[in-house]
Design an enzyme around this catalytic site. Structure first.
Site, mmCIF file in Angstrom:
data_model
loop_
_atom_site.group_PDB
_atom_site.id
_atom_site.type_symbol
_atom_site.label_atom_id
_atom_site.label_comp_id
_atom_site.label_asym_id
_atom_site.label_seq_id
_atom_site.Cartn_x
_atom_site.Cartn_y
_atom_site.Cartn_z
ATOM 1 N N ARG A 139 33.688 56.060 15.188
ATOM 2 C CA ARG A 139 34.604 55.339 16.103
ATOM 3 C C ARG A 139 34.317 55.638 17.565
ATOM 4 O O ARG A 139 34.277 54.725 18.377
ATOM 5 C CB ARG A 139 36.068 55.607 15.741
ATOM 6 C CG ARG A 139 37.062 55.003 16.721
ATOM 7 C CD ARG A 139 38.430 54.746 16.098
ATOM 8 N NE ARG A 139 38.895 55.886 15.327
ATOM 9 C CZ ARG A 139 39.396 57.006 15.863
ATOM 10 N NH1 ARG A 139 39.511 57.133 17.170
ATOM 11 N NH2 ARG A 139 39.764 57.999 15.097
ATOM 12 N N TYR A 192 39.855 33.387 33.266
ATOM 13 C CA TYR A 192 39.817 33.146 31.823
ATOM 14 C C TYR A 192 41.248 33.093 31.291
ATOM 15 O O TYR A 192 41.994 34.058 31.408
ATOM 16 C CB TYR A 192 39.012 34.256 31.153
ATOM 17 C CG TYR A 192 38.916 34.083 29.669
ATOM 18 C CD1 TYR A 192 38.205 33.027 29.126
ATOM 19 C CD2 TYR A 192 39.543 34.963 28.807
ATOM 20 C CE1 TYR A 192 38.127 32.850 27.761
ATOM 21 C CE2 TYR A 192 39.467 34.794 27.433
ATOM 22 C CZ TYR A 192 38.760 33.729 26.922
ATOM 23 O OH TYR A 192 38.700 33.561 25.567
ATOM 24 N N ASP A 202 35.215 40.328 36.486
ATOM 25 C CA ASP A 202 34.747 39.638 35.271
ATOM 26 C C ASP A 202 33.546 38.806 35.704
ATOM 27 O O ASP A 202 33.675 37.777 36.361
ATOM 28 C CB ASP A 202 35.864 38.764 34.689
ATOM 29 C CG ASP A 202 35.434 38.033 33.408
ATOM 30 O OD1 ASP A 202 34.214 37.917 33.170
ATOM 31 O OD2 ASP A 202 36.318 37.557 32.668
ATOM 32 N N LYS A 227 29.158 35.716 25.308
ATOM 33 C CA LYS A 227 28.667 34.531 26.001
ATOM 34 C C LYS A 227 27.166 34.678 26.305
ATOM 35 O O LYS A 227 26.389 34.865 25.390
ATOM 36 C CB LYS A 227 29.516 34.298 27.248
ATOM 37 C CG LYS A 227 31.037 34.357 26.972
ATOM 38 C CD LYS A 227 31.529 33.237 26.082
ATOM 39 C CE LYS A 227 32.972 33.406 25.622
ATOM 40 N NZ LYS A 227 33.958 33.575 26.663
#
Ligand SMILES: *Cc1c(COP(=O)(O)O)cnc(C)c1O
Length: 386
Positions: A54, A107, A180, A205
């Protein structure tokens, strides 16, 4: 590992995924590390540093190293299970009561999260047009604002925020600047070199580029207390990307420069051609000289203006929906940045509160033949107008 005497460029390092060779077999493609747990040494230590899946994984490290190199991120990169997991980790690293200023055009799912979930966490979130530096300056509260979050070019209007100026405003108030940079990608913009503290990518993306991985990333300039908070959030909440996805992402990043250059060149050509189209009222693309953010984009983006553009149609919303319905080569789908071109009527996705005009179609430019893409849009626009 890397060259002995030469200093390779980012393109070279990315093409070879940092030049890593598997020491056991000399394979030029490193294996995918799938183990979730690791043997302890006889003295009970973990001499390799790997304890459990993890917090850590070698394939994740390898993909993070490529992205950190591309973004010139001195403090490194962290991969997450999605772009949203990466973005929200930054906000979750803040404390209740902290004030946040964010771009009004951004976004949509993150805006929705900030309006609902982040406020439940006790964050005070304020949205401003961050391309208007006076408005940004007025919104930032010295000592109280802990984070300025911008997206540039921003979805789906492709407004441009001046990263260096926003960093100065944020830092003067004692806040961090996070960017971003999904739609610029490190090929065109490296926000950390312009003064930003954190860069976020929806790696789903263009970084991956093949519409087959959901992933997110954060990169940081300084290994400071805030970055350590972000690391703690990823580890504690289990937001790490899986090793198979990290491997695919690394494969995608090997061709990032090639894809990005082709996609941005095609987007520029389409923006120019569509500007002259009688059924297109307006083209939104920062590469066009008439775009309000063009001068800043020309300064902070290099080698192109990105693969995303939007068009507003003469026939309004009905024509936009009908045009999207009649494409033959473009795929009518959400998302962006893949090798295949996508078209989407954004207003019907974003819903109430969106700054997206109803006559707008968002275009993600892929690597297909430019004339095919243009011919498809031309025939769809004509059908859509009938
Ligand atoms: C897609 C996207 C996100 C969210 O990424 P996911 O991987 O879908 O969670 C964030 N910002 C931008 C600009 C995006 O395009």
């Amino acid at each position: 590992m890397a060259a002995k005497n030469l200093i390779p460029s980012k393109r070279t390092l990315a093409a070879q995924a940092m030049g890593k060779i598997d020491p056991l077999t000399k394979a030029v493609v490193p294996p995918i590390h799938v183990a979730t747990t690791y043997i302890r040494d006889e003295d009970n230590a973990y001499s390799t540093g790997f304890v459990y899946g993890r917090p850590d994984n070698e394939t994740i490290h390898e993909a993070q190293a490529v992205l950190a190199m591309l973004e010139e991120a001195k403090a490194g990169a962290l991969l997450f299970g999605s772009g949203m997991a990466a973005a929200t980790a930054v906000f979750q690293a803040l404390s209740p009561g902290d004030h946040v200023v964010a771009s009004k055009v951004m976004y949509w799912a993150l805006r929705a999260w900030l309006l609902t979930e982040a406020t439940r966490w006790g964050l005070k979130v304020e949205f401003v047009e961050t391309d208007n530096l006076a408005a940004l300056k007025a919104a930032v509260r010295p000592g109280e604002t802990k984070l300025v979050w911008i997206e540039t070019p921003s979805n789906p209007l492709w407004t441009i925020t001046d990263i260096a100026a926003a960093a100065e405003i944020a830092h003067k108030a004692g806040a961090k600047l996070a960017v971003d940079s999904t739609c610029a990608s490190p090929v065109h913009t490296r926000p950390l070199t312009l003064g930003a503290d954190i860069v976020m990518h929806a790696a789903t993306k263009v970084l991956n580029g093949h519409s087959d991985v959901v992933a997110g990333a954060l990169c940081a300039r300084e290994d400071d207390a805030f970055w350590n908070r972000v690391k703690t959030v990823r580890k504690g909440q289990g937001g790490i990307l899986g090793p198979f996805e990290a491997f695919l992402l690394m494969r995608g990043m090997r061709t990032l420069h090639l894809r990005q250059e082709r996609q941005s060149a095609s987007a520029m050509a389409l923006a120019e051609r569509l500007s002259a189209h009688p059924l297109v009222a307006r083209v939104l693309y920062p590469g066009l000289p008439q775009h309000p953010g063009h001068d800043i984009a020309a300064r902070q983006m290099e080698g192109g203006f990105g693969f995303m553009l939007s068009i507003q149609l003469v026939g309004g919303e009905a024509a936009a929906v009908k045009t999207a319905a009649h494409v033959e080569i473009y795929k009518r789908a959400t998302s962006l940045g893949g090798v295949e071109s996508l078209i989407e009527h954004r207003a019907s996705i974003e819903g109430a509160g969106s700054p997206c005009p109803p006559d707008l179609l968002r275009l993600s430019t892929g690597i297909e033949d430019l004339d095919d893409l243009h011919a498809d849009l031309d025939q769809a626009l004509k059908t859509g107008h009938r």
